[in-house]
Design a protein around this motif. Structure first.
Motif, mmCIF file in Angstrom:
data_model
loop_
_atom_site.group_PDB
_atom_site.id
_atom_site.type_symbol
_atom_site.label_atom_id
_atom_site.label_comp_id
_atom_site.label_asym_id
_atom_site.label_seq_id
_atom_site.Cartn_x
_atom_site.Cartn_y
_atom_site.Cartn_z
ATOM 1 N N UNK A 386 0.820 -1.216 0.000
ATOM 2 C CA UNK A 386 0.000 0.000 0.000
ATOM 3 C C UNK A 386 0.855 1.267 0.000
ATOM 4 N N UNK A 387 1.999 1.222 -0.679
ATOM 5 C CA UNK A 387 2.910 2.364 -0.801
ATOM 6 C C UNK A 387 3.351 2.890 0.562
ATOM 7 N N UNK A 388 3.537 1.990 1.489
ATOM 8 C CA UNK A 388 3.948 2.371 2.829
ATOM 9 C C UNK A 388 5.330 3.017 2.769
ATOM 10 N N UNK A 389 5.490 4.246 3.284
ATOM 11 C CA UNK A 389 6.803 4.895 3.231
ATOM 12 C C UNK A 389 7.788 4.229 4.175
ATOM 13 N N UNK A 390 9.038 4.323 3.832
ATOM 14 C CA UNK A 390 10.083 3.717 4.651
ATOM 15 C C UNK A 390 11.159 4.730 4.994
ATOM 16 N N UNK A 391 12.001 4.339 5.910
ATOM 17 C CA UNK A 391 13.127 5.183 6.314
ATOM 18 C C UNK A 391 14.315 4.275 6.569
ATOM 19 N N UNK A 392 15.498 4.838 6.451
ATOM 20 C CA UNK A 392 16.691 4.044 6.694
ATOM 21 C C UNK A 392 17.837 4.489 5.828
ATOM 22 N N UNK A 393 18.938 3.741 5.865
ATOM 23 C CA UNK A 393 20.151 4.155 5.153
ATOM 24 C C UNK A 393 20.104 3.823 3.666
ATOM 25 N N UNK A 394 20.707 4.696 2.875
ATOM 26 C CA UNK A 394 20.905 4.426 1.458
ATOM 27 C C UNK A 394 22.259 3.729 1.331
ATOM 28 N N UNK A 395 22.234 2.418 1.561
ATOM 29 C CA UNK A 395 23.459 1.628 1.605
ATOM 30 C C UNK A 395 24.191 1.691 0.270
ATOM 31 N N UNK A 396 23.436 1.592 -0.802
ATOM 32 C CA UNK A 396 24.019 1.704 -2.146
ATOM 33 C C UNK A 396 23.130 2.620 -2.964
ATOM 34 N N UNK A 397 23.726 3.634 -3.580
ATOM 35 C CA UNK A 397 22.969 4.603 -4.372
ATOM 36 C C UNK A 397 23.765 4.914 -5.633
ATOM 37 N N UNK A 398 23.234 4.480 -6.766
ATOM 38 C CA UNK A 398 23.913 4.683 -8.041
ATOM 39 C C UNK A 398 22.885 5.115 -9.079
#
Length: 710
Positions: A386-398
């Motif tokens: 249901x498009x639940x938003x999340x939070x946390x680290x961007x461990x890998x971002x490319x």
């Protein structure tokens, strides 16, 4: 077209702010084609955060304007803080104590010597009291006069002004009697379905569609709570809901000399929870006479309130292309880059110049529409939940590589965290091409090359949406996602056998690489315990690796080690020969390069928390392993319903001892600027309620003790 492309090359030829792929690619900064002297503002404070703060900094830098950032405790290491010439702490993480602290922001502006404040969007951008405070303190507010914000911010007032200005409006009730009985009666008079809207609303907050009379009370209660939380005002209006409407909005601009222009329109119809996720410019399928008519209506709306600066007039358009005024956003819109891409303008530069007293850089006759642009909003959210938003680290971002036709608008880098305190948007991916078909293909390619690991995102969903046949044909409306939900939100299919082959090989090669590095660190690079090559005397080593497949069923993969870099992999009845290696190895990512059954293959691999993330030209896939039983959920017959995310408990619908049916509301939780109703998973009895209204709960925290009916 050749002239436009030369202009575009000029826009991107100088002032390049392009960071490495792992730190987020930046669009090359635009240079305004009209030239002219810089705005007489030498220093501007940006009263915002994230990608819009970074966006304003880039345009200000082009004009030689110094920038001042403000930040909360949650943002002290953020990108916008690093980019600005100066940065000041303004309070704790909660926006009410930092980015919404009007006096604190004014104090920082005066202390830093900033003559102007750019509010971005959200937060204080449409706050009349803040605009008035800026005026009282002698600080330029980069936006319209407070009177325009006030008139357009109250929907009931704006409807009357628009009607008088000859702008088409839609049937509705905008009266002062706010009793439930009166609002319900007006809804019945208008006829269901109706739309409930907070009069001071925006961005989908305090808005609910009511399909039947039975849904009215719960929808009104929820809309009022959300409106009070977002705007400190729960006054509502009721409007006739136009079924399968398009959401078409017009970018307008005014200056302090009485000049007005429209920079054409955008289609923002594809939404979820009244929040836009893909926008495009121009709106597809509009005849020139409709385009001109809706643009001129938007200019009449701006003139009616003596508007100054960038604004957006939003319209509902029916199937016959009749359009009706919905609201005016008295600020820069999130989706403004698509307008910039098709008009070769820098709207933030225009804002700064107009705020400093300059006339509009271009007149209406000088504005031209060229090509087609899309913007896809990349969110930290789970479309499968249901498009639940999340939070946390961007461990890998490319992200994909930025160039003059691909923009990455973001405020985060690899290693940053998406916070629960603010909007979960990670970036805006913006593309341009000569026509809609090629622009859409460019969008899909860029989405497939946007790699994020660490939290759930909507990238795969956006790709599925962009390749949906009805979207390709531009048959869009605000109910597009619910209508095609079965196709867009289809359950995860069975994992491809070749994918499982690559995942198992990647795990083994990462283990070998890690062992070799550890052996070097221990000073014994020749230790046989560190090699992990699988070499055996007179026999081949075979190893079973278990993955989680469809419906949480396990899949066993048998890997037989051969000579260095050679493996035989069996998945069910299929057998694969793999020969290859890892290249470009970093802490948790690499490229798996080799051949599978003689066919060349190259796949990017990211390892995180026991899962293998594979990224190829067809998109990304996550391959997981089963969670050991001792780490799983309790098998007790009594379960506590848990918080899907960190947030504040805003309402309790039930008491201990209540008997509920499946789907009945239990409580409401507000997080990341949205309210979510937690519902009973099955019929049962509420034994205990473990939280109280106003409590802040962590993700997975138990909320109620619920006995399921057997």
């Amino acid at each position: 077209m050749a002239t436009f492309m030369r202009a575009r090359r000029l826009l991107f030829s100088a002032d390049v702010l392009l960071q490495g792929r792992n730190n987020g690619s930046w669009i090359k900064s635009c240079r305004n084609l009209s030239g002219g002297s810089p705005a007489p503002i030498s220093k501007v404070l940006i009263a915002n955060r994230g990608e819009i703060a970074c966006r304003v900094i880039r345009s200000a830098r082009k004009l030689g304007i110094q920038t001042v950032a403000v930040y909360s405790d949650a943002d002290k290491n953020s990108m916008h803080v690093a980019m600005a010439d100066e940065a000041y702490r303004i309070g704790p993480a909660a926006s009410q104590l930092s980015y919404l602290n009007k006096q604190r922001i004014i104090d920082v502006a005066k202390a830093s010597g900033a003559q102007a404040i750019h509010p971005g969007y959200g937060f204080l951008s449409e706050n009349t009291e803040f605009a008035d405070l800026c005026d009282q303190e002698g600080v330029i507010f980069v936006g319209p006069p407070s009177s325009a914000i006030r008139d357009m911010g109250i929907k009931s007032t704006s409807k009357g002004i628009m009607s008088a200005a000859g702008v088409p409006i839609i049937e509705g009730y905008h009266g002062e009697d706010q009793s439930v009985e009166r609002l319900r009666a007006e809804s019945e008079k208008i006829g269901y379905p109706v739309m409930l809207k907070a009069v001071r609303g925006g961005g989908g907050k305090g808005m609910r569609i009511v399909m039947t009379a039975d849904d009215f009370d719960e929808a009104l209660d929820s809309a009022r709570r959300e409106a009070l939380k977002s705007f400190d005002d729960d006054v509502m209006l009721v409007e006739k809901f136009v079924e399968t409407p398009r959401h078409v909005e017009v970018q307008v601009f005014g200056d302090k000399h009485g000049n007005y222009v429209y920079l054409f329109e955008r289609d923002c119809s594809v939404q979820r929870r009244h929040q836009k996720i893909i926008e495009e410019a121009p709106a597809p399928g509009l005849p020139e006479e409709v385009r001109r008519s809706i643009g001129e209506a938007a200019v009449r709306a701006a003139r009616a309130v003596n508007y100054v600066g960038a604004g957006t007039v939003e319209f509902i358009m029916d199937s016959k292309q009749n359009f009706y005024f919905m609201e005016m956003n008295t600020r820069l819109q999130v989706e403004h880059p698509v307008t910039e891409m098709v008009t070769a303008t820098d709207l933030v530069e225009w804002q700064l110049k107009v705020a400093g007293g300059d006339p509009l850089p271009l007149g209406q006759s000088e504005l031209r529409l060229h090509g087609h642009a899309f913007e896809a909003r990349i969110y930290a959210e789970d479309p499968d939940n249901n498009f639940l938003p999340g939070a946390g680290p961007l461990v890998h971002l490319s992200p994909p590589e930025a160039n003059e036709t691909v923009r990455i608008e973001t405020g985060v880098r690899q290693g940053d965290e998406v916070s629960t305190f603010y909007d979960p948007m990670i970036a805006k991916l913006v593309v341009w091409s000569t026509d809609r078909t090629s622009a859409l293909e460019k969008l899909r390619k860029a989405l497939r090359n946007y790699h994020i690991v660490g939290l759930k995102t909507n990238i795969r969903f956006l790709d599925d949406l962009a390749k949906h046949p009805e979207f390709i044909q531009a048959n869009v409306h605000t109910g597009f996602i619910p209508l095609h939900e079965d196709e867009l939100l289809k359950k995860k299919g069975a994992l491809n056998s070749q994918t499982l082959c690559q995942a198992s090989i990647a795990m083994i090669l990462f283990e070998q690489d890690r062992g070799q590095k550890e052996a070097v660190l221990t000073g014994d690079p020749f230790s046989p315990f560190a090699l992990g090559s699988g070499v055996r005397v007179n026999e081949d080593l075979s190893r079973k690796i278990t993955f989680t497949g469809k419906d949480d069923k396990t899949i066993d993969v048998m890997v037989t080690y051969g000579s260095q870099g050679n493996f035989m992999v069996k998945v069910g009845e299929e057998t694969f020969e793999f020969q290859g290696k890892l290249t470009a190895v970093e802490d948790n990512s690499a490229h798996l390069v080799g051949t599978v059954n003689g066919v060349k293959s190259e796949t990017k691999v990211v390892m995180y928390k026991g899962a293998v993330h594979l990224f190829a030209e067809v998109g990304g896939v996550e391959v997981t392993q089963p969670v050991p039983a001792y780490l799983g959920e309790s098998s007790s017959g009594t379960m506590g319903d848990r918080a899907p995310m960190q947030g504040d408990i805003t309402h309790l619908y039930v008491e201990a001892g209540a008997v509920v049916e499946k789907g009945d509301p239990l409580l409401a939780l507000e997080s990341m600027k949205m309210e979510y109703v937690i519902r009973a998973p099955k019929k049962g009895t509420i034994e205990r309620i473990l939280v109280a209204k106003g409590d802040n709960v962590q993700k997975n925290a138990p909320l109620v003790v619920f006995n399921k009916e057997k």
